[in-house]
Design a protein around this motif. Structure first.
Motif, mmCIF file in Angstrom:
data_model
loop_
_atom_site.group_PDB
_atom_site.id
_atom_site.type_symbol
_atom_site.label_atom_id
_atom_site.label_comp_id
_atom_site.label_asym_id
_atom_site.label_seq_id
_atom_site.Cartn_x
_atom_site.Cartn_y
_atom_site.Cartn_z
ATOM 1 N N THR A 5 0.823 -1.323 0.185
ATOM 2 C CA THR A 5 -0.320 0.475 -0.018
ATOM 3 C C THR A 5 0.724 0.924 -0.145
ATOM 4 O OG1 THR A 5 0.180 -0.057 2.491
ATOM 5 C CG2 THR A 5 -1.699 -1.299 1.081
ATOM 6 N N ASP A 6 0.698 2.493 -0.078
ATOM 7 C CA ASP A 6 0.668 3.685 -0.175
ATOM 8 C C ASP A 6 1.334 4.163 0.999
ATOM 9 O OD1 ASP A 6 0.205 4.110 -2.991
ATOM 10 O OD2 ASP A 6 -1.281 5.343 -1.704
ATOM 11 N N SER A 7 0.726 3.387 1.799
ATOM 12 C CA SER A 7 1.299 3.555 3.503
ATOM 13 C C SER A 7 2.789 2.873 4.072
ATOM 14 C CB SER A 7 -0.244 3.223 4.289
ATOM 15 O OG SER A 7 0.584 3.904 6.129
ATOM 16 N N ALA A 12 8.534 2.170 4.165
ATOM 17 C CA ALA A 12 9.476 1.554 3.757
ATOM 18 C C ALA A 12 10.491 2.504 3.817
ATOM 19 C CB ALA A 12 9.564 0.623 3.663
ATOM 20 N N LYS A 13 10.222 4.325 2.727
ATOM 21 C CA LYS A 13 10.985 4.678 2.621
ATOM 22 C C LYS A 13 11.324 5.616 3.834
ATOM 23 C CE LYS A 13 9.437 5.745 -2.343
ATOM 24 N NZ LYS A 13 8.073 6.357 -3.151
ATOM 25 N N SER A 14 10.467 6.103 4.437
ATOM 26 C CA SER A 14 10.996 6.841 5.847
ATOM 27 C C SER A 14 12.115 6.795 6.529
ATOM 28 C CB SER A 14 9.921 6.885 6.522
ATOM 29 O OG SER A 14 9.038 8.354 6.212
ATOM 30 N N ALA A 15 11.956 4.889 6.320
ATOM 31 C CA ALA A 15 13.315 3.966 7.224
ATOM 32 C C ALA A 15 14.229 4.054 6.793
ATOM 33 C CB ALA A 15 12.604 2.758 7.373
ATOM 34 N N GLY A 25 17.212 -0.856 -0.277
ATOM 35 C CA GLY A 25 15.579 -1.882 -0.492
ATOM 36 C C GLY A 25 15.447 -2.398 0.556
ATOM 37 N N LEU A 26 14.371 -2.684 1.321
ATOM 38 C CA LEU A 26 13.417 -3.779 2.145
ATOM 39 C C LEU A 26 13.360 -4.799 1.374
ATOM 40 C CD1 LEU A 26 12.360 -4.178 4.212
ATOM 41 C CD2 LEU A 26 9.559 -3.471 3.197
ATOM 42 N N LEU A 60 10.763 2.377 -4.595
ATOM 43 C CA LEU A 60 11.063 1.372 -3.644
ATOM 44 C C LEU A 60 11.303 0.770 -3.913
ATOM 45 C CD1 LEU A 60 10.961 0.934 -0.260
ATOM 46 C CD2 LEU A 60 9.085 -0.268 -0.342
ATOM 47 N N LYS A 61 12.648 -0.396 -3.744
ATOM 48 C CA LYS A 61 12.956 -1.960 -3.821
ATOM 49 C C LYS A 61 13.236 -2.451 -2.736
ATOM 50 C CE LYS A 61 16.472 -0.260 -7.405
ATOM 51 N NZ LYS A 61 17.872 -0.618 -7.467
ATOM 52 N N VAL A 62 11.767 -4.025 -3.321
ATOM 53 C CA VAL A 62 11.996 -4.497 -2.373
ATOM 54 C C VAL A 62 12.090 -5.983 -2.500
ATOM 55 C CG1 VAL A 62 10.021 -6.112 -1.201
ATOM 56 C CG2 VAL A 62 9.422 -3.513 -1.047
#
Length: 106
Positions: A5-7, A12-15, A25-26, A60-62
């Motif tokens: 989700t956007d949230s 994740a980007k904030s972290a 990435g995450l 964001l890379k996951v």
């Protein structure tokens, strides 16, 4: 496919931006253990591993290892802010059951 989700993407980007080390990435994985048969794990990593599936969303890379990916197909990952606490949640259609903490499943 794994959906974020956007949230979840924003959290994740904030972290990543607040990380003390360079995070590329995450990483999301499924491991044996927890209250049920499997548990979700997450963490920031510098780069992908050779057997990873890469998911990109809004920059964001996951990274998900192929063994974990099978358990996560169709899962929606969200980041929820609530009185009981904030954190990532997993809506996994492959889970037959899950524990009350929401972090493990079978």
């Amino acid at each position: 496919m794994i959906n974020l989700t956007d949230s979840a993407v924003n959290a994740a980007k904030s972290a990543i931006s607040a990380s003390a080390f360079p995070a590329g990435g995450l990483r999301i994985a499924v491991e044996a253990g927890g209250c049920a048969e499997f548990k979700y794990t997450m963490g920031l990593v510098a780069r992908a591993e050779p057997d990873d599936t890469l998911i990109e969303r809004d920059g964001l890379k996951v990274f998900v290892d192929n063994k974990s990916y099978r358990h996560l197909i169709g899962t929606t990952i969200d980041f929820v802010v609530a009185l009981e606490g904030s954190g990532f949640t997993f809506d996994n259609p492959n889970a037959k059951s899950s524990c009350s903490c929401g972090r493990s499943f079978s």
